[in-house]
Enzyme design. Structure first.
Site, PDB file in Angstrom:
ATOM      1  N   ARG A 226       0.416 -47.663  89.233  1.00 57.11           N
ATOM      2  CA  ARG A 226       0.286 -48.488  87.936  1.00 57.11           C
ATOM      3  C   ARG A 226      -1.136 -49.005  87.777  1.00 57.11           C
ATOM      4  O   ARG A 226      -1.687 -49.385  89.171  1.00 57.11           O
ATOM      5  CB  ARG A 226       1.294 -49.789  88.052  1.00 57.11           C
ATOM      6  CG  ARG A 226       2.759 -49.398  87.942  1.00 57.11           C
ATOM      7  CD  ARG A 226       2.873 -48.753  86.420  1.00 57.11           C
ATOM      8  NE  ARG A 226       4.389 -48.721  86.176  1.00 57.11           N
ATOM      9  CZ  ARG A 226       4.827 -47.557  85.927  1.00 57.11           C
ATOM     10  NH1 ARG A 226       4.333 -46.418  86.412  1.00 57.11           N
ATOM     11  NH2 ARG A 226       6.293 -47.229  85.788  1.00 57.11           N
TER      12      ARG A 226
ATOM     13  N   THR B 130      10.988 -44.099  86.457  1.00 56.09           N
ATOM     14  CA  THR B 130      11.455 -44.954  87.550  1.00 56.09           C
ATOM     15  C   THR B 130      10.970 -46.539  87.521  1.00 56.09           C
ATOM     16  O   THR B 130      11.788 -47.191  87.814  1.00 56.09           O
ATOM     17  CB  THR B 130      10.959 -44.357  88.905  1.00 56.09           C
ATOM     18  OG1 THR B 130      11.229 -43.194  89.146  1.00 56.09           O
ATOM     19  CG2 THR B 130      11.062 -45.205  90.182  1.00 56.09           C
TER      20      THR B 130
ATOM     21  N   GLU C  87      -2.204 -48.366  78.005  1.00 57.37           N
ATOM     22  CA  GLU C  87      -2.224 -46.682  78.112  1.00 57.37           C
ATOM     23  C   GLU C  87      -2.050 -46.568  76.506  1.00 57.37           C
ATOM     24  O   GLU C  87      -0.630 -46.901  76.186  1.00 57.37           O
ATOM     25  CB  GLU C  87      -1.311 -46.265  79.006  1.00 57.37           C
ATOM     26  CG  GLU C  87      -1.636 -46.391  80.509  1.00 57.37           C
ATOM     27  CD  GLU C  87      -0.917 -46.001  81.563  1.00 57.37           C
ATOM     28  OE1 GLU C  87      -1.204 -45.787  82.576  1.00 57.37           O
ATOM     29  OE2 GLU C  87       0.474 -45.661  81.004  1.00 57.37           O
TER      30      GLU C  87
ATOM     31  N   LEU D  30       7.927 -41.557  97.663  1.00 56.79           N
ATOM     32  CA  LEU D  30       6.557 -40.842  97.031  1.00 56.79           C
ATOM     33  C   LEU D  30       5.793 -41.019  98.277  1.00 56.79           C
ATOM     34  O   LEU D  30       4.727 -40.386  98.589  1.00 56.79           O
ATOM     35  CB  LEU D  30       5.882 -41.520  95.961  1.00 56.79           C
ATOM     36  CG  LEU D  30       6.980 -41.117  94.714  1.00 56.79           C
ATOM     37  CD1 LEU D  30       6.048 -41.843  93.347  1.00 56.79           C
ATOM     38  CD2 LEU D  30       6.753 -39.767  94.398  1.00 56.79           C
TER      39      LEU D  30
ATOM     40  N   HIS E 129      -2.039 -40.259  83.043  1.00 63.16           N
ATOM     41  CA  HIS E 129      -0.714 -40.475  83.255  1.00 63.16           C
ATOM     42  C   HIS E 129       0.112 -39.430  83.445  1.00 63.16           C
ATOM     43  O   HIS E 129       1.194 -39.282  82.682  1.00 63.16           O
ATOM     44  CB  HIS E 129      -0.164 -41.843  82.679  1.00 63.16           C
ATOM     45  CG  HIS E 129       1.118 -42.658  83.237  1.00 63.16           C
ATOM     46  ND1 HIS E 129       1.234 -43.886  83.044  1.00 63.16           N
ATOM     47  CD2 HIS E 129       1.819 -42.070  84.028  1.00 63.16           C
ATOM     48  CE1 HIS E 129       2.238 -44.224  83.746  1.00 63.16           C
ATOM     49  NE2 HIS E 129       2.623 -43.223  84.372  1.00 63.16           N
TER      50      HIS E 129
ATOM     51  N   ALA F  86       0.676 -37.479  86.423  1.00 56.91           N
ATOM     52  CA  ALA F  86       0.929 -37.143  87.620  1.00 56.91           C
ATOM     53  C   ALA F  86       2.486 -36.649  87.855  1.00 56.91           C
ATOM     54  O   ALA F  86       3.008 -36.077  88.642  1.00 56.91           O
ATOM     55  CB  ALA F  86       0.706 -38.228  88.617  1.00 56.91           C
ATOM     56  N   TRP F  87       3.382 -37.403  87.159  1.00 56.69           N
ATOM     57  CA  TRP F  87       4.750 -37.263  87.035  1.00 56.69           C
ATOM     58  C   TRP F  87       5.228 -36.216  86.337  1.00 56.69           C
ATOM     59  O   TRP F  87       6.438 -35.845  86.480  1.00 56.69           O
ATOM     60  CB  TRP F  87       5.466 -38.456  86.845  1.00 56.69           C
ATOM     61  CG  TRP F  87       5.196 -38.843  85.172  1.00 56.69           C
ATOM     62  CD1 TRP F  87       3.865 -39.481  84.536  1.00 56.69           C
ATOM     63  CD2 TRP F  87       5.968 -38.339  83.940  1.00 56.69           C
ATOM     64  NE1 TRP F  87       3.926 -39.071  83.152  1.00 56.69           N
ATOM     65  CE2 TRP F  87       5.283 -38.607  82.954  1.00 56.69           C
ATOM     66  CE3 TRP F  87       7.202 -37.459  83.895  1.00 56.69           C
ATOM     67  CZ2 TRP F  87       5.716 -38.182  81.603  1.00 56.69           C
ATOM     68  CZ3 TRP F  87       7.616 -37.600  82.682  1.00 56.69           C
ATOM     69  CH2 TRP F  87       6.961 -37.723  81.102  1.00 56.69           C
TER      70      TRP F  87
END
Length: 323
Positions: free
Chosen positions: A236, A76, A265, A160, A287, A289-290
């Protein structure tokens, strides 16, 4: 019929078991697990459609890519793309939307529950033999706090943020959406920024990274947090000043942090983020969570849908047009 050339520059950002179906039109698909900055131009020189997740495409590189007409971002967030340069150069940018409405909120609550209930601390104590040392059926070395009755401040009122709010209400939490920092009079959905900082037991971030939101939470904000809240960030990394967060934890201004993102990252081994990762009051994840299997598969399906829509002359999810 025209054969279109497609290059996925960082396909390893999707799990190996995710099925990416073949587009329905004639094409040549080039897959690269990862792409370094100095490899971008060569790999995209004759490519019409670029697929990227986190590979950066800036104006200098984009200006060299005369064949490029579509960038399909397999995420996204589009902060890795110079969208202004794309507009100037006639390159369409599309992004994935609506795929993470379950996976991110569930990760947020995993972090919240783990921290509020000190799950990791108790797990580590049991592994170390503390239960046997206690000599009774339980022990109370770490405080346990319910989510029910606690106040959740949400920064970011998009999909979200709304999904997190729905789950929070099911837990019996009091929910406030923070007004944008420095902005008043946004309507009844919003609670003033300063009030959210002062009243929240947990603060969770779900806003995009922009020049206005970079460093959104830093020492002035931490010092205004009267209830020593947990801080959760699955959005972020640069939304939070990590060095200031480290100091805020040391000073007891906040009681813990659940962090899924940083910049860069992966983080440098000596970074503030990695120092935070070693703290007992902080949980960090890489990173992800998605990244539930279901969400990644939905992303992959939508990604090919967007490429096919562009090829059919009906581009969808065009960044800057219908966000």
């Amino acid at each position: 019929m025209l054969t279109r050339t497609i290059a996925f520059l960082d396909s390893a950002t999707l799990a190996a078991d995710i099925k990416l179906r073949s587009p329905s039109f004639p094409h040549e698909w080039r897959n690269f697990a990862a792409t370094a900055p100095n490899e971008v131009i060569e790999r995209l020189r004759d490519v019409e459609i670029a697929v990227v997740n986190k590979v950066r495409l800036g104006r200098d590189a984009l200006s060299e890519l005369k064949s490029l007409r579509l960038i399909a971002v397999a995420a996204t967030g589009t902060d890795c793309i110079d969208t202004e340069a794309c507009r100037d150069l006639g390159i369409t940018v599309v992004n994935i939307r609506g795929y993470a409405g379950v996976t991110v909120p569930e990760h947020v609550f995993a972090l919240m529950l783990s921290l509020r209930r000190n799950i990791i601390a108790y797990r580590d104590d049991v592994r170390a033999g503390r239960w046997q040392d206690a000599g009774q059926f339980c022990f109370h070395d770490h405080p346990i706090r319910d989510l029910s009755g606690a106040t959740l401040g949400i920064i970011g009122e998009g999909t979200l943020g709304q999904e997190v709010a729905a789950r929070a209400r099911a837990f019996g939490m009091n929910v406030f959406f923070a007004a944008h920092k420095g902005v008043d009079g946004l309507g009844p959905l919003y609670t003033p920024w300063g009030e959210v900082l002062a009243r929240s037991d947990v603060l969770t971030l779900h806003c995009p990274l922009t020049p206005a939101t970079r460093g959104l939470l830093a020492m002035p904000e931490f010092e205004a947090m009267e209830r020593r809240p947990l801080i959760v960030n699955t959005a972020r990394g640069p939304l939070i000043d990590e060095s200031d967060l480290e100091e805020a934890l040391e000073r007891g201004l906040v009681s813990g942090a659940g962090l899924d993102v940083t910049l860069p990252e992966p983080p440098a081994p000596d970074s503030a983020f990695m120092r935070l990762a070693r703290r007992p009051d902080t949980i960090v994840t890489p990173h992800v969570a998605w990244a539930s299997h279901q969400a990644q598969q939905a992303l992959a399906e939508q990604l090919v849908d967007l490429i096919e829509a562009y090829a059919a002359g009906r581009p969808r999810n065009v960044v800057g047009e219908d966000c």
